[in-house]
Scaffold this motif. Structure first.
Motif, short mmCIF file in Angstrom:
data_model
loop_
_atom_site.label_atom_id
_atom_site.label_comp_id
_atom_site.label_asym_id
_atom_site.label_seq_id
_atom_site.Cartn_x
_atom_site.Cartn_y
_atom_site.Cartn_z
N ASN A 1 28.30 -53.41 -58.43
CA ASN A 1 27.68 -53.17 -57.09
C ASN A 1 28.36 -53.95 -56.14
O ASN A 1 28.94 -54.87 -56.47
CB ASN A 1 26.17 -53.61 -57.13
CG ASN A 1 25.19 -52.79 -58.01
OD1 ASN A 1 24.83 -51.54 -57.36
ND2 ASN A 1 25.05 -53.07 -58.98
N SER B 1 27.70 -55.61 -53.57
CA SER B 1 26.94 -56.78 -53.29
C SER B 1 27.31 -57.87 -54.29
O SER B 1 27.22 -59.18 -54.20
CB SER B 1 25.28 -56.71 -53.07
OG SER B 1 24.84 -56.00 -54.30
N ASP C 1 27.50 -52.36 -44.78
CA ASP C 1 26.41 -51.99 -45.29
C ASP C 1 26.53 -50.66 -46.28
O ASP C 1 26.03 -50.90 -47.39
CB ASP C 1 25.52 -51.64 -44.24
CG ASP C 1 24.10 -51.25 -44.78
OD1 ASP C 1 23.41 -52.28 -45.40
OD2 ASP C 1 23.41 -50.29 -44.52
N GLU C 2 27.27 -49.86 -45.91
CA GLU C 2 27.68 -48.58 -46.66
C GLU C 2 28.44 -49.31 -47.89
O GLU C 2 28.22 -48.62 -48.95
CB GLU C 2 28.30 -47.53 -45.72
CG GLU C 2 28.58 -46.44 -46.52
CD GLU C 2 29.44 -45.47 -45.87
OE1 GLU C 2 30.01 -44.58 -46.36
OE2 GLU C 2 29.16 -45.23 -44.54
N ASP D 1 26.49 -50.28 -50.71
CA ASP D 1 25.40 -49.16 -51.28
C ASP D 1 25.87 -48.05 -52.03
O ASP D 1 25.13 -46.87 -52.08
CB ASP D 1 24.81 -48.79 -49.96
CG ASP D 1 23.08 -48.33 -50.15
OD1 ASP D 1 22.71 -48.76 -51.37
OD2 ASP D 1 22.65 -47.63 -49.43
N HIS D 2 26.98 -48.33 -52.58
CA HIS D 2 27.75 -47.18 -53.41
C HIS D 2 28.10 -47.88 -54.83
O HIS D 2 29.34 -48.18 -54.78
CB HIS D 2 28.88 -46.33 -52.94
CG HIS D 2 28.22 -45.42 -51.70
ND1 HIS D 2 27.75 -44.25 -51.62
CD2 HIS D 2 28.38 -46.00 -50.39
CE1 HIS D 2 27.53 -43.95 -50.53
NE2 HIS D 2 27.74 -45.00 -49.65
N HIS E 1 20.22 -46.20 -54.30
CA HIS E 1 21.14 -46.31 -53.37
C HIS E 1 21.30 -44.93 -52.43
O HIS E 1 20.60 -44.19 -52.77
CB HIS E 1 22.61 -46.75 -53.93
CG HIS E 1 22.67 -47.70 -54.60
ND1 HIS E 1 22.81 -49.00 -54.38
CD2 HIS E 1 22.50 -48.04 -56.00
CE1 HIS E 1 23.07 -49.90 -55.10
NE2 HIS E 1 22.63 -49.22 -56.42
N ARG E 2 21.97 -45.22 -51.26
CA ARG E 2 21.69 -44.06 -50.37
C ARG E 2 22.17 -42.80 -50.76
O ARG E 2 21.84 -41.77 -50.31
CB ARG E 2 22.38 -44.41 -49.03
CG ARG E 2 23.99 -44.51 -49.04
CD ARG E 2 24.46 -44.80 -47.82
NE ARG E 2 24.36 -46.19 -47.38
CZ ARG E 2 24.30 -46.79 -46.12
NH1 ARG E 2 24.93 -46.02 -45.42
NH2 ARG E 2 24.13 -48.20 -45.81
N LYS F 1 15.39 -46.22 -48.84
CA LYS F 1 16.87 -46.37 -48.06
C LYS F 1 16.88 -45.83 -46.93
O LYS F 1 18.01 -46.18 -46.07
CB LYS F 1 17.52 -45.44 -49.28
CG LYS F 1 17.76 -45.77 -50.53
CD LYS F 1 18.11 -47.29 -50.79
CE LYS F 1 19.41 -47.61 -49.97
NZ LYS F 1 19.78 -49.16 -49.98
#
Length: 604
Positions: free
Chosen positions: A115, A117, A171-172, A175-176, A254-255, A297
């Motif tokens: 991830n 993050s 942020d994007e 999120d993948h 996730h988005r 999300k």
């Protein structure tokens, strides 16, 4: 798409040492802050509400200004500041990746997963610039043939290939999640959107065609729920990243993707058409995380807009975002025809029995449980059943009760589906449209919205079941739908009213994981972590405890010997009846009115 270097943040990530579980990462800025650039790594990942301190996995870090070393000072647990740099600033650091979960990063000779993050430091003040990530092909010969599975848009890479990927902002970027290695890949289209399923791990005779067939039905049902007219999904492509292991379970939304961990035995086998409990559980997990594509999300609590990833983000609304999602995950399996009505009712029974088993539901409201998730739900101890309520399961029952209430009182004209669509239209649909500002929902607003959409006065409901600790009146609420509710708990059977921990050694020690308040073991003085040695003079193990108990009746008193730490203790236990709930739901022959309500609720 052209993204000038001066107007972007650049990352490169590579396998440094798969055997040592190390990724190497570089971050490059053309124009760092004049007074010293600050960087930080998130302390938690959205969807998992506990501070996990990912910065602890950074093994070493250094900075260079141009080709010269530059001082890098650590300001706190997850933040660094580079000395002033007039020119290109590059950070280089290694990340230890040995967390086999959906939350962080994992690397060995078989695959890599991360991830963002967990591995990508945030460059303060540059978050809204495009972020380019170069995922480099491993040099190790043992990694030959590896591919990439991610929902990140390709920039200078072929689909599933190593190379550069592009995110619109930080942020994007985080999120993948990314999977690299050897995986089995399949795809399907759901209302015009490409969906991919990538399964990592050894799964003999995997029936991937069945998974895609079933998931297509579930995904199309969910798209139609939120957009019944346009049938338009909020993403251009979606990826299910599945890691199959011997034992494991978990999912993180996730988005445009989800990371899933499951037991390989839960996945379907080619040539075997039965719906196993494990496969039903897997499909429910997929359905749960996919529902989050809309609900959390994009529709978010106000406390998450924007996320503060360095500290806790408190909200009393996890009952809404996790609980309602837990309600719809199995409901969508039934509505899509993947499981039958009888199987769906069994899933509701399991949820109901899990909630009723915990006396903590009388001590903590589901709203308080949401707020305290950071310090309680994700840090449960042996007393959790006596002190906590689960906002997933209790929240799912709240959603069920609301849905039944709205449908019955409006004669099927309104439902919780209408509430979800209103949430989407007002708080989620425009989230990713250019120039649109996202607005999260507050607890007052959600209660007002539910009342508005349903046309019902529901304050008493919210006071009793959200902010209060009353049990939901599901027996009464299910009756108009032609469903009978009964509780068949075995009050005649002798019970200690405990849960035994799974045995981890050949001796099969009988270690108590939970001692339920008010039960025979609790009243006799036994505690969690006690190891039962003998019951009435007979050796006791995890495997023979039930057989021993079956020889006694309610009211019998026996001596129980147990070790507490290294001290042998004796307890006089008087058996009570088994207090474990056994709720049963059964569809009865229905009147025309009940059939109409029932079909409106569960119809495919």
């Amino acid at each position: 798409m052209k993204v000038p270097a001066r107007n972007r943040v650049e990352y490169a990530i590579a396998v440094k040492d798969a055997g040592a579980h190390l990724f190497s990462v570089t971050l490059t800025l053309e124009h760092p802050a004049e007074d010293g650039q600050i960087f930080s790594l998130p302390a938690w990942i959205p969807g998992s509400y506990m501070l996990r301190e990912f910065a602890r996995n950074i093994v070493q870090i250094r900075a260079e200004c141009g080709d010269l070393p530059v001082a890098l000072k650590k300001r706190n647990k997850d933040t660094w500041q580079a000395a002033r740099c007039n020119g290109r600033l590059t950070l280089s650091y290694d990340v230890y990746a040995w967390d086999l979960s959906v939350r962080a990063a994992h690397l060995d000779q078989t695959h890599g997963f991360f991830n963002g993050s967990s591995v990508f430091l945030r460059a303060h003040g540059h978050e809204q610039l495009p972020h380019v990530i170069d995922i480099r092909r491993p040099a190790d010969a043992g990694c030959k043939g590896w591919r990439i599975a991610t929902s990140l848009p390709e920039w200078r890479a072929a689909r599933h290939g190593f190379g550069s990927y592009l995110a619109a902002n930080y942020d994007e970027l985080i999120d993948h999640p990314v999977e690299m290695g050897h995986f089995t890949l399949a795809s399907f289209n759901a209302h015009g959107v490409l969906h991919e399923v990538a399964v990592t791990g050894q799964v003999p005779n995997l029936d991937l065609a069945r998974i895609t067939t079933d998931l297509k039905k579930v995904c199309e049902a969910q798209i139609a729920l939120f957009e019944p007219k346009s049938l338009r999904a909020p993403m251009e492509r979606y990826v299910f990243l599945v890691m199959a292991v011997g034992e494991g379970y978990g999912g993180l939304e996730h988005r445009a993707s989800t990371a899933l961990l499951c037991s390989r035995n839960d996945l379907p086998v080619t040539g075997k058409a039965e719906m196993s409990d494990g496969y039903r559980t897997f499909l429910g997990l997929c359905s749960h995380e996919y529902f989050h594509t809309w609900h959390v999300k994009r529709i978010k609590p106000a406390a998450f807009v924007p996320y503060d990833l360095q500290q806790e983000n408190y909200t009393p609304l996890l009952w809404l975002f996790e609980g309602f999602t837990s309600y719809y995950d199995d409901l969508m399996l039934a509505r899509s025809g993947v499981i039958g009505v009888a199987d769906y009712l069994k899933q509701v029974e399991r949820t109901l029995n899990n909630v009723l088993r915990s006396s903590g539901r009388f001590r903590q409201s589901v709203a308080d449980a949401s707020f305290d998730a950071w310090i309680k739900y994700y840090r449960q101890d042996e007393n959790a059943p006596n002190a906590l309520v689960n906002y997933y399961t209790k929240g799912a029952l709240v959603a069920l009760a609301l849905d039944l209430t709205i449908r019955a009182k409006t004669s099927g004209e309104k439902s919780l589906d209408d509430v979800m669509r209103a949430l989407w239209q007002r708080y989620g649909r425009d989230f990713y449209r250019e120039g649109a500002a996202q607005r999260g929902i507050t607890d007052d607003e959600i209660e007002a919205l539910i009342s508005e959409v349903s046309g019902l006065k529901l304050k008493r409901f919210f006071d009793q079941y959200l902010r209060g600790t009353d049990d939901l009146p599901l027996a009464r609420l299910l009756t108009p739908f032609g469903i009978a509710y009964s509780d068949n708990r075995k009050r005649h059977a002798a019970s200690l009213d405990v849960r035994v921990a799974p045995s981890t050694n050949r001796s099969g020690e009988c270690k108590l994981a939970h001692v339920y308040e008010g039960g025979a073991a609790h009243l006799a003085g036994l505690s969690a972590h006690d190891v039962l040695v003998a019951l009435d003079g007979l050796r006791t193990t995890a495997s023979n405890l039930d057989a021993l108990l079956a020889r006694y009746t309610v009211g019998d008193t026996v001596k129980v010997h147990a070790f507490r730490r290294d001290e042998l203790m004796t307890f006089n236990v008087t058996f009570q009846g088994d207090n474990a709930p056994q709720a049963k739901l059964q569809a009865k022959r229905k009147s025309a009115a009940a059939a109409k309500l029932f079909d409106g609720w569960l119809a495919q």
